[in-house]
Scaffold this motif. Sequence first.
Motif, mmCIF file in Angstrom:
data_model
loop_
_atom_site.group_PDB
_atom_site.id
_atom_site.type_symbol
_atom_site.label_atom_id
_atom_site.label_comp_id
_atom_site.label_asym_id
_atom_site.label_seq_id
_atom_site.Cartn_x
_atom_site.Cartn_y
_atom_site.Cartn_z
ATOM 1 N N LEU A 21 0.826 -1.199 0.000
ATOM 2 C CA LEU A 21 0.000 0.000 0.000
ATOM 3 C C LEU A 21 0.867 1.257 0.000
ATOM 4 O O LEU A 21 1.954 1.277 0.559
ATOM 5 N N PHE A 22 0.361 2.300 -0.595
ATOM 6 C CA PHE A 22 0.960 3.638 -0.594
ATOM 7 C C PHE A 22 2.398 3.676 -1.135
ATOM 8 O O PHE A 22 3.299 4.222 -0.497
ATOM 9 N N PRO A 23 2.628 3.141 -2.329
ATOM 10 C CA PRO A 23 4.000 3.142 -2.877
ATOM 11 C C PRO A 23 4.562 4.537 -3.081
ATOM 12 O O PRO A 23 5.778 4.718 -3.086
ATOM 13 N N TRP A 24 3.690 5.548 -3.221
ATOM 14 C CA TRP A 24 4.172 6.921 -3.399
ATOM 15 C C TRP A 24 4.838 7.461 -2.141
ATOM 16 O O TRP A 24 5.514 8.464 -2.191
ATOM 17 N N GLN A 25 4.664 6.770 -1.023
ATOM 18 C CA GLN A 25 5.289 7.219 0.219
ATOM 19 C C GLN A 25 6.675 6.611 0.429
ATOM 20 O O GLN A 25 7.330 6.913 1.416
ATOM 21 N N MET A 26 7.119 5.790 -0.480
ATOM 22 C CA MET A 26 8.443 5.171 -0.346
ATOM 23 C C MET A 26 9.508 6.223 -0.637
ATOM 24 O O MET A 26 9.667 6.662 -1.774
ATOM 25 N N LEU A 27 10.185 6.635 0.392
ATOM 26 C CA LEU A 27 11.236 7.643 0.250
ATOM 27 C C LEU A 27 12.573 6.908 0.213
ATOM 28 O O LEU A 27 13.179 6.652 1.246
ATOM 29 N N GLU A 28 12.993 6.568 -0.983
ATOM 30 C CA GLU A 28 14.205 5.790 -1.136
ATOM 31 C C GLU A 28 14.919 6.184 -2.419
ATOM 32 O O GLU A 28 14.333 6.822 -3.276
ATOM 33 N N SER A 29 16.146 5.782 -2.510
ATOM 34 C CA SER A 29 16.928 6.095 -3.700
ATOM 35 C C SER A 29 16.388 5.280 -4.882
ATOM 36 O O SER A 29 15.740 4.239 -4.684
ATOM 37 N N PRO A 30 16.657 5.729 -6.105
ATOM 38 C CA PRO A 30 16.226 4.949 -7.270
ATOM 39 C C PRO A 30 16.771 3.511 -7.248
ATOM 40 O O PRO A 30 16.056 2.580 -7.609
ATOM 41 N N LYS A 31 17.999 3.343 -6.785
ATOM 42 C CA LYS A 31 18.583 2.000 -6.719
ATOM 43 C C LYS A 31 17.806 1.124 -5.737
ATOM 44 O O LYS A 31 17.457 -0.017 -6.052
ATOM 45 N N ASP A 32 17.509 1.659 -4.547
ATOM 46 C CA ASP A 32 16.742 0.902 -3.560
ATOM 47 C C ASP A 32 15.334 0.606 -4.072
ATOM 48 O O ASP A 32 14.795 -0.476 -3.849
ATOM 49 N N ASN A 33 14.749 1.568 -4.773
ATOM 50 C CA ASN A 33 13.422 1.366 -5.351
ATOM 51 C C ASN A 33 13.453 0.224 -6.370
ATOM 52 O O ASN A 33 12.582 -0.653 -6.355
ATOM 53 N N ASP A 34 14.446 0.236 -7.238
ATOM 54 C CA ASP A 34 14.565 -0.823 -8.241
ATOM 55 C C ASP A 34 14.742 -2.192 -7.591
ATOM 56 O O ASP A 34 14.142 -3.175 -8.036
ATOM 57 N N GLU A 35 15.553 -2.246 -6.540
ATOM 58 C CA GLU A 35 15.766 -3.518 -5.843
ATOM 59 C C GLU A 35 14.472 -4.017 -5.207
ATOM 60 O O GLU A 35 14.143 -5.197 -5.295
ATOM 61 N N ARG A 36 13.739 -3.121 -4.559
ATOM 62 C CA ARG A 36 12.473 -3.500 -3.931
ATOM 63 C C ARG A 36 11.480 -3.967 -4.988
ATOM 64 O O ARG A 36 10.831 -4.996 -4.835
ATOM 65 N N GLU A 37 11.383 -3.219 -6.067
ATOM 66 C CA GLU A 37 10.465 -3.574 -7.151
ATOM 67 C C GLU A 37 10.789 -4.943 -7.737
ATOM 68 O O GLU A 37 9.891 -5.702 -8.076
#
Length: 111
Positions: A21-37
């Motif tokens: 829920l609420f993926p727009w609230q993920m405050l992370e670097s693009p690299k961390d975002n890509d890893e999570r995704e």
Amino acid sequence: MKDVISCLERLGHEKINPELLFPWQMLESPKDNDERESRYTTEEKASRLELWEPANQCAKQSGLYEAQDATWLAEVERLAQEEPESAKPLLDAGLLKVLKQPGIAAFLKGS
């Protein structure tokens, strides 16, 4: 968050993973975002998209965004007082100013 989950369940959604829920609230670097995704399954990605708008509406109805906004403001103010060096990047970025403006900070609410 419990109220949001309950609201989604009343709308017929089951087995809700709060982490989706609420993926727009993920405050992370693009690299961390890509890893999570990359760790999400196809089913999880579909679930996240299906829940996007209903979760946003449930959050508005339950007061989640207001509670988050108040918590963010209190914590940034606390950091500014008690740990000014830690708070400096947040203050320099204007976060306190954003949080003190009327309404809910844009980075918290979906739309």
